[in-house]
Design a protein around this motif. Structure first.
Motif, short mmCIF file in Angstrom:
data_model
loop_
_atom_site.label_atom_id
_atom_site.label_comp_id
_atom_site.label_asym_id
_atom_site.label_seq_id
_atom_site.Cartn_x
_atom_site.Cartn_y
_atom_site.Cartn_z
N ARG A 87 -6.98 19.11 5.37
CA ARG A 87 -7.25 19.78 4.08
C ARG A 87 -5.94 20.01 3.32
N LYS A 88 -4.91 20.46 4.04
CA LYS A 88 -3.60 20.70 3.41
C LYS A 88 -3.00 19.38 2.89
N LEU A 89 -3.09 18.33 3.71
CA LEU A 89 -2.58 17.02 3.30
C LEU A 89 -3.31 16.51 2.07
N ALA A 90 -4.63 16.66 2.07
CA ALA A 90 -5.43 16.22 0.92
C ALA A 90 -5.02 16.97 -0.34
N GLN A 91 -4.77 18.26 -0.22
CA GLN A 91 -4.36 19.05 -1.38
C GLN A 91 -2.99 18.60 -1.88
N GLU A 92 -2.08 18.31 -0.96
CA GLU A 92 -0.75 17.82 -1.36
C GLU A 92 -0.88 16.51 -2.13
N ILE A 93 -1.74 15.63 -1.65
CA ILE A 93 -1.94 14.34 -2.32
C ILE A 93 -2.56 14.56 -3.69
N ARG A 94 -3.52 15.46 -3.79
CA ARG A 94 -4.16 15.75 -5.09
C ARG A 94 -3.12 16.25 -6.10
N VAL A 95 -2.24 17.14 -5.66
CA VAL A 95 -1.20 17.67 -6.55
C VAL A 95 -0.24 16.56 -6.97
N GLU A 96 0.12 15.71 -6.01
CA GLU A 96 1.01 14.60 -6.32
C GLU A 96 0.39 13.66 -7.34
N ILE A 97 -0.88 13.36 -7.17
CA ILE A 97 -1.59 12.49 -8.12
C ILE A 97 -1.57 13.10 -9.52
N GLN A 98 -1.84 14.38 -9.59
CA GLN A 98 -1.86 15.05 -10.89
C GLN A 98 -0.49 15.03 -11.54
N GLN A 99 0.57 15.24 -10.74
CA GLN A 99 1.93 15.20 -11.27
C GLN A 99 2.26 13.83 -11.82
N ILE A 100 1.89 12.80 -11.09
CA ILE A 100 2.17 11.42 -11.54
C ILE A 100 1.43 11.13 -12.83
N MET A 151 0.85 -1.18 0.00
CA MET A 151 0.00 0.00 0.00
C MET A 151 0.90 1.24 0.00
N HIS A 152 0.48 2.24 -0.70
CA HIS A 152 1.29 3.44 -0.83
C HIS A 152 1.41 4.18 0.50
N HIS A 153 2.55 4.76 0.75
CA HIS A 153 2.78 5.45 2.02
C HIS A 153 1.84 6.63 2.23
N ARG A 154 1.39 7.26 1.17
CA ARG A 154 0.47 8.41 1.30
C ARG A 154 -0.87 7.97 1.88
N PHE A 155 -1.36 6.80 1.46
CA PHE A 155 -2.63 6.29 1.99
C PHE A 155 -2.48 5.98 3.47
N GLN A 156 -1.36 5.36 3.82
CA GLN A 156 -1.10 5.04 5.22
C GLN A 156 -0.99 6.32 6.04
N GLN A 157 -0.33 7.32 5.50
CA GLN A 157 -0.21 8.61 6.18
C GLN A 157 -1.59 9.23 6.41
N LEU A 158 -2.43 9.16 5.41
CA LEU A 158 -3.79 9.70 5.52
C LEU A 158 -4.60 8.94 6.56
N GLN A 159 -4.51 7.62 6.55
CA GLN A 159 -5.23 6.80 7.53
C GLN A 159 -4.79 7.12 8.96
N GLU A 160 -3.49 7.22 9.16
CA GLU A 160 -2.97 7.51 10.49
C GLU A 160 -3.43 8.88 10.97
N PHE A 161 -3.44 9.84 10.05
CA PHE A 161 -3.87 11.19 10.43
C PHE A 161 -5.34 11.18 10.84
N VAL A 162 -6.17 10.54 10.05
CA VAL A 162 -7.61 10.48 10.37
C VAL A 162 -7.83 9.75 11.70
N ASN A 163 -7.10 8.65 11.90
CA ASN A 163 -7.23 7.92 13.16
C ASN A 163 -6.82 8.77 14.36
#
Length: 70
Positions: A42-55, A1-13
């Protein structure tokens, strides 16, 4: 699993305790912490959105390069 998803899960938890304190016990300071953490989410979500778009753009560019080389 990608580290970004894990980071998001941990933050929400990490929000769970303050959610309980605010919504179940009415602790106003927990509400303040939640608002701050939600802004960070919100900031983390935006960072992930930008990363996805770059990829996506990188992969799209790579496909164009492959097609041009054929």
């Amino acid at each position: 699993m990608h580290h970004r998803f894990q980071q998001l899960q941990e933050f929400v938890n990490s929000l769970e305790d303050d959610f309980r304190k605010f919504y179940e016990k009415g602790v106003m300071s927990a509400g303040t912490r939640l608002r701050k953490k939600m802004q960070e989410l919100r900031k983390l979500a935006q960072e992930i959105r930008v990363e996805i778009q770059q990829i996506k753009q990188e992969k799209k560019g790579a496909k164009k390069t492959e097609s041009a080389g054929e």
